[in-house]
Design a protein around this motif. Structure first.
Motif, mmCIF file in Angstrom:
data_model
loop_
_atom_site.group_PDB
_atom_site.id
_atom_site.type_symbol
_atom_site.label_atom_id
_atom_site.label_comp_id
_atom_site.label_asym_id
_atom_site.label_seq_id
_atom_site.Cartn_x
_atom_site.Cartn_y
_atom_site.Cartn_z
ATOM 1 N N SER A 142 0.827 -1.189 -0.057
ATOM 2 C CA SER A 142 -0.049 -0.052 0.232
ATOM 3 C C SER A 142 0.732 1.369 -0.003
ATOM 4 C CB SER A 142 -0.870 -0.001 1.314
ATOM 5 O OG SER A 142 -1.517 1.232 1.346
ATOM 6 N N ASP A 143 2.006 1.315 0.760
ATOM 7 C CA ASP A 143 2.735 2.439 0.932
ATOM 8 C C ASP A 143 3.451 2.670 -0.538
ATOM 9 O OD1 ASP A 143 2.130 2.854 3.457
ATOM 10 O OD2 ASP A 143 3.866 2.023 4.269
ATOM 11 N N LYS A 144 4.029 1.514 -1.078
ATOM 12 C CA LYS A 144 4.741 1.775 -2.395
ATOM 13 C C LYS A 144 3.681 2.364 -3.645
ATOM 14 C CE LYS A 144 7.900 -1.915 -1.611
ATOM 15 N NZ LYS A 144 8.482 -3.457 -2.116
ATOM 16 N N LEU A 145 2.437 1.620 -3.581
ATOM 17 C CA LEU A 145 1.537 2.239 -4.294
ATOM 18 C C LEU A 145 1.222 3.921 -4.296
ATOM 19 C CD1 LEU A 145 -1.086 -0.725 -4.569
ATOM 20 C CD2 LEU A 145 0.696 0.141 -6.289
ATOM 21 N N GLU A 146 1.003 4.214 -2.942
ATOM 22 C CA GLU A 146 0.812 5.559 -2.748
ATOM 23 C C GLU A 146 2.099 6.539 -3.354
ATOM 24 O OE1 GLU A 146 -1.057 7.142 1.077
ATOM 25 O OE2 GLU A 146 -1.166 5.135 1.723
ATOM 26 N N LYS A 147 3.226 5.990 -3.127
ATOM 27 C CA LYS A 147 4.425 6.635 -3.406
ATOM 28 C C LYS A 147 4.404 6.905 -4.885
ATOM 29 C CE LYS A 147 9.407 6.557 -3.593
ATOM 30 N NZ LYS A 147 10.554 5.675 -3.417
ATOM 31 N N VAL A 148 4.069 5.932 -5.771
ATOM 32 C CA VAL A 148 3.847 5.947 -7.109
ATOM 33 C C VAL A 148 2.693 7.210 -7.513
ATOM 34 C CG1 VAL A 148 2.941 4.872 -9.362
ATOM 35 C CG2 VAL A 148 4.298 3.436 -7.749
ATOM 36 N N VAL A 149 1.591 7.056 -6.627
ATOM 37 C CA VAL A 149 0.613 8.342 -7.109
ATOM 38 C C VAL A 149 1.527 9.857 -6.582
ATOM 39 C CG1 VAL A 149 -1.398 9.107 -6.308
ATOM 40 C CG2 VAL A 149 -0.899 6.580 -6.569
ATOM 41 N N ARG A 150 2.138 9.746 -5.521
ATOM 42 C CA ARG A 150 2.490 10.916 -5.123
ATOM 43 C C ARG A 150 3.687 11.559 -6.273
ATOM 44 N NH1 ARG A 150 3.231 8.618 -0.145
ATOM 45 N NH2 ARG A 150 5.369 8.463 -0.271
ATOM 46 N N GLU A 151 4.275 10.563 -6.579
ATOM 47 C CA GLU A 151 5.389 10.953 -7.777
ATOM 48 C C GLU A 151 4.672 11.390 -9.063
ATOM 49 O OE1 GLU A 151 8.075 7.775 -7.941
ATOM 50 O OE2 GLU A 151 9.125 8.394 -6.068
ATOM 51 N N ASN A 152 3.478 11.258 -9.353
ATOM 52 C CA ASN A 152 3.000 11.269 -10.645
ATOM 53 C C ASN A 152 1.509 11.863 -10.356
ATOM 54 O OD1 ASN A 152 4.698 9.577 -12.894
ATOM 55 N ND2 ASN A 152 4.378 8.173 -10.692
ATOM 56 N N ARG A 153 1.560 12.581 -9.417
ATOM 57 C CA ARG A 153 0.021 13.096 -8.941
ATOM 58 C C ARG A 153 -0.320 14.256 -9.991
ATOM 59 N NH1 ARG A 153 -1.731 16.098 -3.426
ATOM 60 N NH2 ARG A 153 -3.998 16.640 -4.054
ATOM 61 N N ASP A 154 -1.612 14.444 -10.495
ATOM 62 C CA ASP A 154 -2.170 15.317 -11.124
ATOM 63 C C ASP A 154 -2.719 16.589 -10.435
ATOM 64 O OD1 ASP A 154 -3.209 17.285 -13.024
ATOM 65 O OD2 ASP A 154 -4.155 15.429 -14.236
#
Length: 242
Positions: A142-154
Motif C-alpha cells: 500500500s505504501d509503495k502504491l501511494e508513493k507512485v501516486v505522489r510522484e505522478n500526481r495530477d
C-alpha cells in the motif's frame, strides 16, 4: 597660581565626566541585556533552569478490577480470531472486492484506490504470529502504491471519495457485508504518466505476491492462505496491465 591649576582641573573634570558616562552606559547595557533575555523566554520560571526542583508525586492507589467493583460479574475475554478462523476467503474476497471497486473508478484514480483498499485489508487481518508477515507485506505494498501516486500526481484534478452502489459478495464470516467506501480522498495520476505509473504499480503487486509465496513456509494450511492471497494480488496486477 590659579592659572597654573587650570589645566589639571580641566583634566580631572574630563576624567570624572568620562567615568560618569561609562557608568551610565554599563547600566543601560546591563538593563538591555536583561530585557532581551526575558523577551526570549516563553514564561517566567520560579527557579533557575540548572537547579533541580522536586515535584511531589501522589501515592498510587490501584483501581479495583471489574469483578471487585461489580460483585457477581465475571469478565469474559474474547480471543482474537486466527488466520485460519477468519478464513482465507475473507482476505481474498476483500482483495477481489477492492479490485472490482477500483476498476469502476476513472483510470487516473485506480492506483490510489488500490493503495487505500489494500491498507484496509491489511488492517482487517488478525494480529497473530501467522498473519504478521502477510499484514506487513500488504502494508508495504500500500505504501509503495501511494508513493507512485505522489510522484505522478495530477494536482489539476480534484481528490474524490467513492462508495459502491452495492455490497460485495458475502463470506462465511461476513454474510451481510456493507458497501465499500473509501476511507480517505483519492488522488489522481497525470494522464500522460498513467501508462508508466500503472506498469510500476502492477510490478509492485506482483512483487508482493512473490514475497507472500516466499513467506509461506509455515504450516500447510497457513501456506495455502498465503498462496491464495498471492494469487489475488496477481489478478489485481492484471487489472493495471489490461
Amino acid at each position: 597660581m590659579f592659572s597654573d591649576l587650570k589645566f589639571p582641573l580641566r583634566a580631572v573634570a574630563r576624567f570624572c565626566l568620562a567615568g560618569l558616562f561609562a557608568s551610565l552606559a554599563s547600566v543601560a547595557l546591563a538593563q538591555s541585556e536583561t530585557e532581551d533575555f526575558y523577551l526570549e523566554m516563553d514564561a517566567p520560571v520560579a527557579a533557575p533552569v540548572d537547579v533541580p526542583v522536586e515535584v511531589p508525586v501522589p501515592s498510587y492507589t490501584p483501581m479495583p478490577t471489574l469483578h471487585q467493583s461489580l460483585p457477581g460479574v465475571v469478565p469474559v475475554f474474547v480471543p482474537e480470531l486466527s488466520l485460519d478462523q477468519l478464513g482465507v476467503a475473507d482476505v481474498t474476497a476483500g482483495i477481489d472486492a477492492a479490485r472490482n471497486f477500483c476498476s469502476s473508478l476513472p483510470d487516473e484514480y485506480r492506483i490510489d484506490c488500490l493503495a487505500e483498499q489494500l491498507e484496509r485489508v491489511a488492517k482487517s487481518l488478525p494480529k497473530t504470529a501467522e498473519s504478521r508477515e502477510m499484514r506487513k507485506i500488504l502494508h508495504q505494498t500500500s505504501d509503495k502504491l501511494e508513493k507512485v501516486v505522489r510522484e505522478n500526481r495530477d494536482r489539476s484534478k480534484p481528490r474524490i471519495s467513492a462508495k459502491s452502489a452495492t455490497a460485495p459478495a458475502p463470506t462465511p464470516s461476513r454474510p451481510q457485508p456493507a458497501p465499500i467506501a473509501t476511507s480517505r480522498p483519492l488522488k489522481a495520476v497525470k494522464t500522460e504518466a498513467l501508462p508508466t505509473a500503472e506498469a510500476e504499480a502492477a510490478a509492485i503487486l506482483e512483487e508482493a505476491g512473490i514475497l507472500l509465496l516466499r513467506s509461506s513456509t509455515q504450516s500447510q494450511e497457513t501456506s495455502q492462505h498465503y498462496q491464495a492471497v498471492a494469487e489475488a494480488l496477481d489478478s489485481t496486477a492484471l487489472l493495471l496491465r489490461s
